[in-house]
Scaffold this motif. Structure first.
Motif, PDB file in Angstrom:
ATOM      1  N   LEU A 186      26.516   3.331  26.327  1.00  0.00           N
ATOM      2  CA  LEU A 186      24.528   3.960  25.548  1.00  0.00           C
ATOM      3  C   LEU A 186      23.746   2.646  25.939  1.00  0.00           C
ATOM      4  N   GLU A 187      22.845   2.097  26.642  1.00  0.00           N
ATOM      5  CA  GLU A 187      22.144   2.045  27.294  1.00  0.00           C
ATOM      6  C   GLU A 187      20.601   2.192  26.220  1.00  0.00           C
ATOM      7  N   LEU A 188      20.263   1.280  26.362  1.00  0.00           N
ATOM      8  CA  LEU A 188      18.679   1.618  25.746  1.00  0.00           C
ATOM      9  C   LEU A 188      17.589   0.861  26.866  1.00  0.00           C
ATOM     10  N   VAL A 189      16.726   2.347  26.595  1.00  0.00           N
ATOM     11  CA  VAL A 189      15.727   2.310  28.083  1.00  0.00           C
ATOM     12  C   VAL A 189      14.644   1.355  27.588  1.00  0.00           C
ATOM     13  N   LYS A 223      30.405   0.623  20.625  1.00  0.00           N
ATOM     14  CA  LYS A 223      32.191   0.074  21.013  1.00  0.00           C
ATOM     15  C   LYS A 223      32.684   1.311  21.058  1.00  0.00           C
ATOM     16  N   LYS A 224      32.582   2.515  20.068  1.00  0.00           N
ATOM     17  CA  LYS A 224      33.266   3.584  19.556  1.00  0.00           C
ATOM     18  C   LYS A 224      33.666   4.034  20.799  1.00  0.00           C
ATOM     19  N   LEU A 225      32.069   3.995  22.045  1.00  0.00           N
ATOM     20  CA  LEU A 225      32.764   5.119  22.246  1.00  0.00           C
ATOM     21  C   LEU A 225      32.845   5.074  23.846  1.00  0.00           C
ATOM     22  N   PHE A 258      12.224   2.796  19.958  1.00  0.00           N
ATOM     23  CA  PHE A 258      12.495   4.035  19.163  1.00  0.00           C
ATOM     24  C   PHE A 258      11.261   4.969  19.855  1.00  0.00           C
ATOM     25  N   SER A 259      10.775   4.354  21.276  1.00  0.00           N
ATOM     26  CA  SER A 259       9.750   4.405  21.445  1.00  0.00           C
ATOM     27  C   SER A 259      10.079   5.548  23.574  1.00  0.00           C
ATOM     28  N   GLU A 260      11.210   5.077  23.657  1.00  0.00           N
ATOM     29  CA  GLU A 260      11.521   5.217  25.108  1.00  0.00           C
ATOM     30  C   GLU A 260      13.555   6.270  25.070  1.00  0.00           C
ATOM     31  N   GLY A 261      13.809   6.123  23.961  1.00  0.00           N
ATOM     32  CA  GLY A 261      15.644   6.742  23.809  1.00  0.00           C
ATOM     33  C   GLY A 261      16.426   5.627  24.754  1.00  0.00           C
ATOM     34  N   VAL A 262      17.653   6.385  24.382  1.00  0.00           N
ATOM     35  CA  VAL A 262      18.860   6.189  25.179  1.00  0.00           C
ATOM     36  C   VAL A 262      19.332   6.978  26.568  1.00  0.00           C
ATOM     37  N   GLN A 263      20.439   6.047  26.994  1.00  0.00           N
ATOM     38  CA  GLN A 263      20.527   6.339  28.387  1.00  0.00           C
ATOM     39  C   GLN A 263      22.060   6.389  28.403  1.00  0.00           C
ATOM     40  N   PHE A 264      22.757   7.467  28.949  1.00  0.00           N
ATOM     41  CA  PHE A 264      24.040   7.672  28.582  1.00  0.00           C
ATOM     42  C   PHE A 264      24.982   7.403  29.563  1.00  0.00           C
ATOM     43  N   SER A 265      25.563   6.751  30.004  1.00  0.00           N
ATOM     44  CA  SER A 265      26.649   6.960  30.922  1.00  0.00           C
ATOM     45  C   SER A 265      27.262   6.208  30.959  1.00  0.00           C
ATOM     46  N   VAL A 266      28.600   7.258  32.081  1.00  0.00           N
ATOM     47  CA  VAL A 266      29.773   6.752  31.678  1.00  0.00           C
ATOM     48  C   VAL A 266      30.808   6.948  33.357  1.00  0.00           C
ATOM     49  N   ARG A 267      32.106   5.860  33.166  1.00  0.00           N
ATOM     50  CA  ARG A 267      32.346   6.325  34.781  1.00  0.00           C
ATOM     51  C   ARG A 267      34.028   6.767  34.398  1.00  0.00           C
ATOM     52  N   LYS A 277      31.292  16.288  31.296  1.00  0.00           N
ATOM     53  CA  LYS A 277      29.830  16.580  30.867  1.00  0.00           C
ATOM     54  C   LYS A 277      30.784  16.312  29.279  1.00  0.00           C
ATOM     55  N   THR A 278      31.595  17.214  29.247  1.00  0.00           N
ATOM     56  CA  THR A 278      32.426  17.764  28.009  1.00  0.00           C
ATOM     57  C   THR A 278      33.224  16.963  27.192  1.00  0.00           C
ATOM     58  N   LEU A 279      34.507  16.223  27.758  1.00  0.00           N
ATOM     59  CA  LEU A 279      34.612  14.901  27.325  1.00  0.00           C
ATOM     60  C   LEU A 279      33.931  13.783  27.140  1.00  0.00           C
ATOM     61  N   SER A 280      32.485  13.812  27.108  1.00  0.00           N
ATOM     62  CA  SER A 280      31.870  12.473  27.408  1.00  0.00           C
ATOM     63  C   SER A 280      30.790  12.562  26.206  1.00  0.00           C
ATOM     64  N   SER A 281      30.448  14.129  25.709  1.00  0.00           N
ATOM     65  CA  SER A 281      29.984  14.371  24.764  1.00  0.00           C
ATOM     66  C   SER A 281      30.965  14.367  23.298  1.00  0.00           C
ATOM     67  N   MET A 282      32.619  14.996  23.856  1.00  0.00           N
ATOM     68  CA  MET A 282      33.320  14.892  22.522  1.00  0.00           C
ATOM     69  C   MET A 282      33.336  13.265  22.443  1.00  0.00           C
ATOM     70  N   ALA A 283      33.360  12.514  23.103  1.00  0.00           N
ATOM     71  CA  ALA A 283      33.564  11.534  22.486  1.00  0.00           C
ATOM     72  C   ALA A 283      32.316  10.931  22.237  1.00  0.00           C
ATOM     73  N   LEU A 284      31.491  11.218  22.327  1.00  0.00           N
ATOM     74  CA  LEU A 284      29.927  10.421  21.465  1.00  0.00           C
ATOM     75  C   LEU A 284      30.347  11.587  20.563  1.00  0.00           C
ATOM     76  N   VAL A 285      30.441  12.651  20.296  1.00  0.00           N
ATOM     77  CA  VAL A 285      30.329  13.142  19.442  1.00  0.00           C
ATOM     78  C   VAL A 285      31.577  12.468  17.690  1.00  0.00           C
ATOM     79  N   PHE A 286      32.718  11.785  18.232  1.00  0.00           N
ATOM     80  CA  PHE A 286      33.952  11.529  17.625  1.00  0.00           C
ATOM     81  C   PHE A 286      33.573  10.148  17.285  1.00  0.00           C
TER      82      PHE A 286
END
Length: 443
Positions: free
Chosen positions: A316-319, A299-301, A325-334, A351-360
């Motif tokens: 953020l979507e679960l595979v 939600k915050k992302l 915990f078996s497959e991980g997470v899929q990160f997709s943006v628009r 990529k930088t803006l997406s990663s910074m949004a995830l860090v925040f």
């Protein structure tokens, strides 16, 4: 200038004190983090131990079930052998009884036949004696009558014929009576044999030994080696048909072992169920904590990415939603005015803006006291550098950011500037407070 220098020195001391306090807070938070890490490691070790114990218990249970199956098969085999031995024992008892009865009946029949034969001989001798006496009396009377009356010869002859006919009739009547007695004796004997057991005749003919009284000629014709061989075969059959009386004790021991193994199996099952329930509780707790955090971070992302890109969207979507915990997470943006893409297919700035949004977003869920970022603004334009710098300055006051940057839009908003320079083949640093540092006016 002296007064300004003193003020700067006082402020520097105050800032150093604040920095020391912040460092103490950082140390405390580090200790808390270390304690949490140790707790987490302990929990992971407990889970791993529980897994190993459950696997071990599962193997032991499998081995015990296999042993129980083997014991059941052995018990069944012993029961079958006991039943077989009992049936053979009953057959031998029946055979013995039948042989005994037959032997007794044969002796009775021989005695009856001998007695009947003796009675017949005595009756025949008596009849012959009576006949001889009658004949002698008749001859004497005839001679006397002939002497007295010779003309009566024809009459005597007629009387002799009549007596002969009467004697013949008496003899025939006696023979019929003897035949009737023999028949009645045979019928009584047959009735006795039928009363024993009619169905066992066939079994007796096949399996019983018949004792026959042989004559001397027949005994001479018998081969002694064949008789010895038959006796040996009969002894072997009797020895092979012996009942193993130790089978009952062996069965009881096996049953005790089986009961003990079943008790051990039940105790192992209870321990396994207890450990499995604890493991499932930890697993559900981990899943619930992860899903609550994942929902808040997702939600915050979205908010962070929309704020940084002015209109974009992120997800953020679960595979594997069942086991995250078996497959991980899929990160997709628009990005704004573009289609949905995976983060690996974006450009450097996106990529930088997406990663910074995830860090925040992660910082909002669980703040970290210190961040170190190396030229995060290298691939950003002027507008996006200002947006990221202003957000770091205004919204993340509960953490300390150390950012390595060459963009003036970034380091102009910093609380402290640390410059690195090189003189005389030696690297040196200088710390500046942008608020206190003022450039000389052009006037």
């Amino acid at each position: 200038m002296r007064a300004e220098y003193d003020e700067i020195k006082v402020k520097k001391q105050e800032l150093e004190e604040k920095a020391a306090e912040l460092l103490n807070n950082l140390d405390d938070q580090k200790e808390l983090l270390q304690e949490k890490d140790t707790e987490y490691k302990k929990l992971t070790k407990i889970v791993d131990k529980n897994k190993a114990v459950t696997n071990k218990l599962a193997k032991e249970i499998f081995d015990l079930t296999e042993q129980a199956k083997k014991h059941e098969e052995e018990v069944k085999q012993l029961q079958h052998r006991i039943k077989k031995a009992k049936s053979e024992w009953t057959q031998l008892q029946r055979k013995h009884k039948n042989n005994k009865n037959e032997f007794l009946y044969d002796d009775d029949d021989d005695d009856d036949e001998d007695e009947d034969h003796d009675d017949e001989e005595q009756s025949d001798n008596n009849q012959e004696e009576k006949k001889n006496d009658n004949d002698n009396d008749n001859d004497n009377e005839a001679e006397e009558e002939e002497k007295k009356n010779p003309n009566a010869m024809d009459v005597d002859n007629d009387e002799d014929e009549d007596t002969d006919v009467a004697n013949n009739n008496n003899e025939e009547e006696k023979e019929t009576e003897m035949e009737m007695e023999d028949k009645t004796g045979d019928d009584n004997h047959n009735k006795k044999e039928k009363e024993i057991v009619i169905d066992t005749d066939r079994y007796l003919l096949e399996n019983t030994l018949k004792f026959i009284m042989l004559k001397e000629e027949q005994l001479e014709e018998i081969n002694q080696s064949d008789v010895d061989k038959e006796i040996e075969d009969i002894r072997q059959k009797l020895s092979s048909s012996k009942v193993n009386m130790n089978a009952i004790e062996a069965y009881n021991k096996k049953e005790e072992d089986y009961v003990a193994k079943v008790k051990d199996l039940q105790s192992c099952k209870t321990k396994r169920d207890k450990i499995r329930s604890e493991y499932e509780n930890f697993k559900t707790l981990r899943y619930n904590l992860f899903m609550t955090g994942f929902g808040e971070i997702t939600k915050k992302l979205k908010e962070m990415y929309r704020m940084l890109t002015c209109g974009g969207d992120a997800e953020l979507e679960l595979v594997d939603s069942i086991d995250p915990f078996s497959e991980g997470v899929q990160f997709s943006v628009r990005p704004p005015k573009k289609s949905w893409k995976n983060i690996s297919n974006l450009s450097g700035g996106e990529k930088t803006l997406s990663s910074m949004a995830l860090v925040f977003a992660l910082h909002h869920f669980k703040p970290t006291p210190l961040y170190v970022m190396d030229e995060i603004d290298a691939a950003l334009d002027f507008k996006n550098v200002s947006i990221v710098a202003n957000y770091i300055k205004e919204q993340t006051k509960n953490a300390q950011f150390v950012i390595i940057s060459l963009r003036n839009n970034m380091f102009e908003l910093a609380n402290r500037l640390v410059g690195i320079y090189k003189t005389n083949n030696a690297s040196k640093s200088i710390t500046i407070d942008p608020k206190l540092f003022k450039l000389p006016s052009s006037s």
